[in-house]
Scaffold this motif. Structure first.
Motif, PDB file in Angstrom:
ATOM      1  N   ASN A  45      39.615 -19.954 -14.566  1.00 57.30           N
ATOM      2  CA  ASN A  45      40.196 -20.878 -13.595  1.00 57.30           C
ATOM      3  C   ASN A  45      40.919 -20.064 -12.527  1.00 57.30           C
ATOM      4  N   PHE A  46      40.278 -19.899 -11.366  1.00 53.81           N
ATOM      5  CA  PHE A  46      40.876 -19.160 -10.255  1.00 53.81           C
ATOM      6  C   PHE A  46      41.618 -20.118  -9.324  1.00 53.81           C
ATOM      7  N   ARG A  82      31.536 -13.561  -4.855  1.00 50.55           N
ATOM      8  CA  ARG A  82      30.889 -13.204  -6.123  1.00 50.55           C
ATOM      9  C   ARG A  82      31.952 -13.014  -7.190  1.00 50.55           C
ATOM     10  N   VAL A  83      31.520 -13.043  -8.453  1.00 48.47           N
ATOM     11  CA  VAL A  83      32.392 -12.749  -9.584  1.00 48.47           C
ATOM     12  C   VAL A  83      31.869 -11.482 -10.264  1.00 48.47           C
ATOM     13  N   GLU A  84      32.765 -10.536 -10.481  1.00 54.26           N
ATOM     14  CA  GLU A  84      32.394  -9.293 -11.164  1.00 54.26           C
ATOM     15  C   GLU A  84      33.173  -9.191 -12.469  1.00 54.26           C
ATOM     16  N   PHE A  85      32.464  -8.867 -13.568  1.00 54.47           N
ATOM     17  CA  PHE A  85      33.071  -8.742 -14.890  1.00 54.47           C
ATOM     18  C   PHE A  85      33.209  -7.255 -15.252  1.00 54.47           C
ATOM     19  N   GLN A  86      34.372  -6.907 -15.728  1.00 55.05           N
ATOM     20  CA  GLN A  86      34.585  -5.565 -16.270  1.00 55.05           C
ATOM     21  C   GLN A  86      34.673  -5.699 -17.794  1.00 55.05           C
ATOM     22  N   THR A 119      38.109  -8.070 -17.928  1.00 52.48           N
ATOM     23  CA  THR A 119      38.638  -8.573 -16.658  1.00 52.48           C
ATOM     24  C   THR A 119      37.513  -9.226 -15.874  1.00 52.48           C
ATOM     25  N   ALA A 120      37.837 -10.317 -15.199  1.00 55.36           N
ATOM     26  CA  ALA A 120      36.909 -10.957 -14.270  1.00 55.36           C
ATOM     27  C   ALA A 120      37.569 -10.998 -12.901  1.00 55.36           C
ATOM     28  N   GLU A 172      40.296 -10.374  -3.182  1.00 54.72           N
ATOM     29  CA  GLU A 172      40.032 -10.075  -4.587  1.00 54.72           C
ATOM     30  C   GLU A 172      41.116 -10.705  -5.456  1.00 54.72           C
ATOM     31  N   TYR A 173      40.684 -11.430  -6.484  1.00 56.11           N
ATOM     32  CA  TYR A 173      41.583 -12.073  -7.437  1.00 56.11           C
ATOM     33  C   TYR A 173      41.060 -11.785  -8.835  1.00 56.11           C
ATOM     34  N   SER A 174      41.906 -11.210  -9.674  1.00 60.35           N
ATOM     35  CA  SER A 174      41.468 -10.789 -11.011  1.00 60.35           C
ATOM     36  C   SER A 174      42.224 -11.534 -12.097  1.00 60.35           C
ATOM     37  N   ILE A 175      41.515 -11.829 -13.187  1.00 55.46           N
ATOM     38  CA  ILE A 175      42.122 -12.463 -14.361  1.00 55.46           C
ATOM     39  C   ILE A 175      41.737 -11.642 -15.593  1.00 55.46           C
TER      40      ILE A 175
END
Length: 806
Positions: A257-258, A450-454, A496-497, A509-512
């Motif tokens: 949920n961003f 886009r969404v990037e997953f770490q 992290t997403a 950029e917003y990270s959760i």
């Protein structure tokens, strides 16, 4: 004396669907639903009952179970044609069977076949849903109660056409119960703008239910207010034990949920307001549309262009094409908005959309289309595709009004047009929702989103939806990550997403952060897995490619119904049922008298064609005493069959003799054609509105001080100092002029009036800031561009204004 219970109108036949009960559990933005439909066959023959109802796209049907004579029969998901064949074969063999399937878009159908005579049965339906955040920051749960007939243009087919074999028809049952549980952590309140709720808090759970005696004759809306609703959050739901290793149900799924917050320069735009003026928009809906249209027009910033288009059977454009936003054009638009009526018949949405997209684009002004409707159309897909084809040149923001509006249409247009969708029920204000969308439309588009997953080594992720949702400042954006990794983890791993993009050439950029495995939410079903599967299925369905096999496979393994699958349950435990089966078609459909809120005189005219029944008077007839008790007078209206009905209406309309005479004459002389009926109602509408306008001093806008103040603002953002402004501010013109710290004449008077009006909104209407914020911003922009006369100080003028307003 008739038996107690539900009956088909005009008959003594009991309705086989006796009651519906819904239990809901809300935790944050998630909701789980258990719906129970109770059937009873009091007749001498086996029956089939078909029940159709609206289902929002954000909900997934994830389970079906039948209970017959205490036996539970769990349904299974099969490819749709296979499921239908299994159901038909079971019916032909005399076995009781149930089928649950999507009919089209937001229409869901449940069939129960071969219910034996003098037997009862229950169907238990399980649903999972993702809840939106409304304009006021509340988590909004909506339970659709009615299904409006889709307006069907020439050459189109009606997806709500009755089943041909049906021999009986009935409406949805009035016996309805609703019980809600909300996890109370972080909750400040639970309210409903549509129904009265009984509430209690016990053991960390807020329990709410509809007060006894309230029918579900309109959509139920519940709003849960959280203390920190805009907090970014990741929720991880672990996989199901024992699930197939290759199934998505075996691994964890994360719900992201961003809530991005970013600043951008507001861009001038071309605004086109497309407003539904079909007959069903009559009454409060069109009144609200008028008020909202005026607020919308006043909130447009300088440098923009605009147009207003009304649609129904045809469409009417205020200007041939969009015009510059100036005082002359604004005055003409306001005059038009104050006279807008629900007088254009049906709901032909596609032609005005095509008209808009044929218009030449204005250089430097991105096109923003606002669609306001209470209706449904059968050519939804054609409308959505028209918006999608033009998404590079126009964004589309939509507003669905009232019970039964098609969520498939309203959401579909917004998604195709990279905009947002809002829904408004009776008792809710439309204005803040439109202004929120206007603010979003003024924001430049976020590009390369886009969404990037770490993730740690050995993990893979499938994103759903595959394309990141459209991003707006402060709005919620939800993305699911379907994870696959090692079968056994010794300890939680950090992940992290990040949501990334660009706006006006600046990076966002917003990270959760989140952990796997996580703490699954407290639901009896794997709700996040179900919702992720639904998001992925919808992705494939919209893609238009040949993804049927993938959809069927995912639907079966996740237990989520799709457009290509259905639930089917068959009870083969007893002897086959004998006798010819009779079919009932029961649709949760809105009553015509509830769809149209015409004036009493219009109802008179409509009654001539057998269209009006007063639901407060048995058989459509009012007794004189009942009429007096309700503060009205009784009138006798002849009908086409010569029998006539008694109508109860307010005394203030009784003097409109010309209209009543025309109505009675028409009903006596002829049973008019539809075109004559439409012409007559149009005549009555105009006369009625003219009468009401005269009786209220000619002003048909809103009467509250904020709306009146907004309606007086000039196109450039200023206000004129005059007696009208003084009256709105509850002061005399002399009081206001004397309070000005410098000589109040000429340009200073306009400057002073503008300062007064801005402070009045801030001090007297702080709770409605979401409605006047853009109005104030336009005024402040105007103030900043003014040259002050010698000896004048803007801060001193604001201090003096604050003193007299307070």
């Amino acid at each position: 004396m008739s038996e107690a219970g539900l009956f088909v109108v005009g008959k003594n036949t009991p309705l086989p669907l006796k009651d519906v009960s819904v239990k809901a559990h809300i935790n944050g933005f998630l909701v789980g639903l258990d719906s129970t439909l109770k059937y009873s066959n009091a007749g001498a023959d086996p029956i089939e009952v078909v029940f159709r109802f609206p289902l929002e796209e954000s909900f997934a049907v994830v389970g079906l179970e039948a209970v017959i004579d205490g036996r539970k029969v769990k349904a299974v998901i099969r490819e749709k044609e296979e499921a239908r064949q299994m159901y038909d074969d079971a019916i032909a063999s005399g076995h009781l069977a149930a089928l649950a399937e999507e009919k089209k878009g937001d229409i869901f159908s449940i069939s129960l076949g071969n219910l034996p005579p003098q037997k009862d049965a229950e169907l238990h339906l399980k649903l999972a849903g993702q809840l939106p955040l409304d304009a006021e920051g509340g988590v909004r749960f909506s339970l659709p109660a009615v299904l409006k007939p889709r307006y069907t243009p020439v050459g189109s087919t009606d997806p709500l056409a009755k089943i041909e074999a049906a021999s009986h028809h009935g409406s949805a049952p009035a016996v309805f119960s609703f019980h809600l549980e909300v996890a109370s952590r972080g909750v400040s309140d639970v309210t409903s703008p549509t129904h009265q709720l009984s509430k209690e808090t016990r053991g960390g759970v807020i329990k709410a239910s509809i007060n006894e005696g309230q029918p579900l004759d309109k959509d139920l809306v519940v709003v849960v207010q959280y203390k920190s609703p805009y907090e970014p959050k990741a929720i991880v739901e672990n996989g199901e034990k024992g699930a197939d290793r290759e199934s998505m149900m075996s691994g964890p799924v994360v719900m992201l949920n961003f809530f991005p917050e970013f600043k951008s320069n507001k861009a001038a735009c071309e605004f086109i307001f497309l407003v539904d003026r079909s007959g069903s928009m009559g009454g409060e809906f069109i009144k609200s549309a008028r008020e909202t249209l005026i607020l919308f027009l006043k909130s447009i910033p300088p440098g923009c262009s605009f147009n207003i288009i009304g649609f129904g059977d045809n469409y009417e454009s205020l200007f041939p094409s969009s015009v510059p936003y100036n005082q002359e054009n604004l005055d003409r638009a306001i005059q038009h908005a104050e006279c807008v009526e629900a007088d254009l018949g049906g709901t032909e949405l596609l032609p005005p959309l095509q008209f808009i997209f044929r218009q030449r684009l204005l250089e430097g002004l991105p096109r923003q289309v606002f669609v306001l409707t209470d209706g449904s159309v059968s050519n939804t897909e054609a409308c959505v595709q028209e918006v999608k084809r033009n998404v590079e040149s126009a964004r589309c923001f939509t507003f669905g009004i009232g019970s039964g509006v098609s969520t498939y249409l309203v959401n579909g247009l917004a998604q195709a047009g990279n905009g947002t969708a809002e829904f408004i029920q009776s008792g809710e204000r439309l204005q803040p929702k439109v202004i929120r969308s206007l603010k979003q439309a003024l924001q430049p588009s976020v590009t390369n989103l886009r969404v990037e997953f770490q993730l740690p080594a050995g993990f893979e992720v499938t994103q759903a939806p595959s394309k990141a949702p459209v991003l707006f400042n402060g709005d919620k954006a939800v993305v699911y990550g379907i994870l696959k990794g090692p079968s056994e983890l010794m300890s939680p791993v950090d992940c992290t997403a990040s949501l990334k993009g660009q706006i006006q050439n600046q990076p966002l950029e917003y990270s959760i952060p989140f952990e796997v495995p996580g703490n699954s939410p407290s639901f009896p079903i794997p709700i996040i897995h179900h919702l992720a599967a639904k998001a992925l299925i919808k992705d494939w369905e919209r893609d238009g490619g040949n993804k049927k096999s993938e959809i069927v496979k995912l639907s079966i393994e996740s237990s989520v119904v799709s457009s290509h699958t259905a639930f089917v349950a068959i009870d083969e435990s007893n002897q086959p049922v004998k006798g010819a089966m009779k079919t009932w078609d029961i649709t949760a459909q809105i009553n015509e008298s509830e769809m149209y809120e015409f004036s009493p005189v219009q109802m008179c005219c409509m009654s001539s064609y057998g269209k009006y029944e007063d639901d407060e008077c048995e058989g459509g007839e009012c007794e004189e005493e009942e009429c007096e008790d309700r503060g009205g007078i009784q009138d006798y209206i002849p009908s086409c069959d010569g029998k006539g009905i008694k109508v109860c209406h307010d005394e203030e309309y009784a003097e409109l003799d010309e209209m009543n005479d025309r109505c009675v004459k028409l009903s006596i002389e002829t049973c008019a054609t539809k075109s004559e009926m439409k012409e007559d109602i149009s005549f009555v509408e105009k006369e009625y509105n003219s009468s009401m306008s005269r009786s209220s001093g000619g002003y048909r806008g809103t009467t509250d001080s904020l709306s009146s103040l907004i309606s007086l603002q000039q196109a450039d953002g200023s206000w004129k100092l005059d007696d009208v402004i003084a009256k709105v501010l509850s002061k005399s013109l002399k009081e206001l002029s004397d309070a000005c710290p410098v000589k109040c004449n000429g340009g200073v008077a306009t400057l002073w009036a503008t300062i007064l009006c801005v402070l009045y909104m801030e001090l007297k209407h702080p709770s409605q800031k979401d409605e006047w914020e853009l109005i104030a911003m336009k005024a402040e922009l105007w103030l900043d561009g003014q040259s002050l006369p010698a000896g004048a100080d803007l801060n001193a003028m604001k201090a003096a204004a604050r003193k007299i307003i307070a």
